[in-house]
Write a protein that holds these residues in place. Sequence first.
Motif, PDB file in Angstrom:
ATOM      1  N   UNK A  10      39.145  21.350  42.119  1.00 30.96           N
ATOM      2  CA  UNK A  10      39.000  21.962  40.801  1.00 30.96           C
ATOM      3  C   UNK A  10      38.689  23.453  40.910  1.00 30.96           C
ATOM      4  N   UNK A  11      38.740  24.093  39.774  1.00 32.56           N
ATOM      5  CA  UNK A  11      38.382  25.506  39.696  1.00 32.56           C
ATOM      6  C   UNK A  11      36.919  25.635  40.072  1.00 32.56           C
ATOM      7  N   UNK A  12      36.609  26.565  40.962  1.00 31.78           N
ATOM      8  CA  UNK A  12      35.239  26.760  41.413  1.00 31.78           C
ATOM      9  C   UNK A  12      34.439  27.505  40.356  1.00 31.78           C
ATOM     10  N   UNK A  13      35.006  28.605  39.845  1.00 34.51           N
ATOM     11  CA  UNK A  13      34.299  29.416  38.853  1.00 34.51           C
ATOM     12  C   UNK A  13      35.307  30.075  37.928  1.00 34.51           C
ATOM     13  N   UNK A  14      34.924  30.230  36.659  1.00 33.08           N
ATOM     14  CA  UNK A  14      35.757  30.907  35.674  1.00 33.08           C
ATOM     15  C   UNK A  14      34.961  32.055  35.080  1.00 33.08           C
ATOM     16  N   UNK A  25      46.606  41.078  29.674  1.00 36.94           N
ATOM     17  CA  UNK A  25      48.011  41.469  29.582  1.00 36.94           C
ATOM     18  C   UNK A  25      48.904  40.596  30.474  1.00 36.94           C
ATOM     19  N   UNK A  26      48.479  40.424  31.722  1.00 42.04           N
ATOM     20  CA  UNK A  26      49.317  39.763  32.722  1.00 42.04           C
ATOM     21  C   UNK A  26      48.410  39.160  33.789  1.00 42.04           C
ATOM     22  N   UNK A  27      48.818  38.040  34.412  1.00 39.59           N
ATOM     23  CA  UNK A  27      47.994  37.427  35.450  1.00 39.59           C
ATOM     24  C   UNK A  27      48.759  37.336  36.774  1.00 39.59           C
ATOM     25  N   UNK A  28      48.001  37.350  37.854  1.00 38.73           N
ATOM     26  CA  UNK A  28      48.526  37.248  39.215  1.00 38.73           C
ATOM     27  C   UNK A  28      47.680  36.258  39.990  1.00 38.73           C
ATOM     28  N   UNK A  29      48.284  35.641  41.007  1.00 40.91           N
ATOM     29  CA  UNK A  29      47.533  34.801  41.931  1.00 40.91           C
ATOM     30  C   UNK A  29      47.464  35.534  43.260  1.00 40.91           C
ATOM     31  N   UNK A  30      46.258  35.608  43.815  1.00 35.90           N
ATOM     32  CA  UNK A  30      46.073  36.292  45.094  1.00 35.90           C
ATOM     33  C   UNK A  30      45.213  35.440  46.005  1.00 35.90           C
ATOM     34  N   UNK A 112      39.460  33.609  37.533  1.00 39.55           N
ATOM     35  CA  UNK A 112      38.879  32.411  38.128  1.00 39.55           C
ATOM     36  C   UNK A 112      39.148  32.374  39.620  1.00 39.55           C
ATOM     37  N   UNK A 113      38.346  31.596  40.318  1.00 38.76           N
ATOM     38  CA  UNK A 113      38.523  31.353  41.747  1.00 38.76           C
ATOM     39  C   UNK A 113      38.636  29.847  41.919  1.00 38.76           C
ATOM     40  N   UNK A 114      39.605  29.430  42.701  1.00 44.06           N
ATOM     41  CA  UNK A 114      39.864  28.003  42.898  1.00 44.06           C
ATOM     42  C   UNK A 114      40.456  27.797  44.282  1.00 44.06           C
ATOM     43  N   UNK A 115      40.586  26.535  44.668  1.00 44.32           N
ATOM     44  CA  UNK A 115      41.220  26.188  45.937  1.00 44.32           C
ATOM     45  C   UNK A 115      42.583  25.596  45.657  1.00 44.32           C
ATOM     46  N   UNK A 122      42.404  33.563  43.986  1.00 42.53           N
ATOM     47  CA  UNK A 122      41.813  34.265  42.859  1.00 42.53           C
ATOM     48  C   UNK A 122      42.908  34.502  41.839  1.00 42.53           C
ATOM     49  N   UNK A 123      42.632  34.203  40.574  1.00 39.49           N
ATOM     50  CA  UNK A 123      43.569  34.552  39.516  1.00 39.49           C
ATOM     51  C   UNK A 123      43.117  35.883  38.950  1.00 39.49           C
TER      52      UNK A 123
END
Length: 159
Positions: A10-14, A25-30, A112-115, A122-123
């Motif tokens: 699950x998502x660790x933190x939002x 505006x826009x989202x990225x996954x890193x 958010x940070x997730x696995x 990181x989103x």
Amino acid sequence: MMVEKKAEDPVVVTNRKAFHDYFIEETFEAGISLRGTEVKSLREGRINLKESFAMVEKEEVFLYNCHISPYSHGNIFNHDPTRKRKLLLRKGEIQRLLGKTQQKGLTIIPLKIYFKRGWAKVELALAKGKKLYDKRDTDAKRSAQREIEKAVRGKRKEG
């Protein structure tokens, strides 16, 4: 023997405050470059994204003010909780982020940070800060929507 597929972690933190303070505006996954005890702390959920942001420096992206608490069972190998952490993006994405952040008022914030498949992700979002009257407007719309949903639920119970 049947092997069950493990569900995504699950998502660790939002960063809920981000949606209140910014227009997304826009989202990225890193990907995020972490040390050993940081990953263990992350899995325990001991992280805080408030006041954190990302910046592009010399064609690399770094995450600042992200507080990952020291691992509870760590010793001398624990890390500095607020050190800057390198974010892993493709060169084209970094160039695009650099161009967008040079525009007036745009910043990079973590949502958010997730696995994902065992890797910490990181989103990131390109965001523009809200003014006080924008925040009030958003709150008013949200409360009106809540009232509508409450009234609809009330009608369903009667009918």
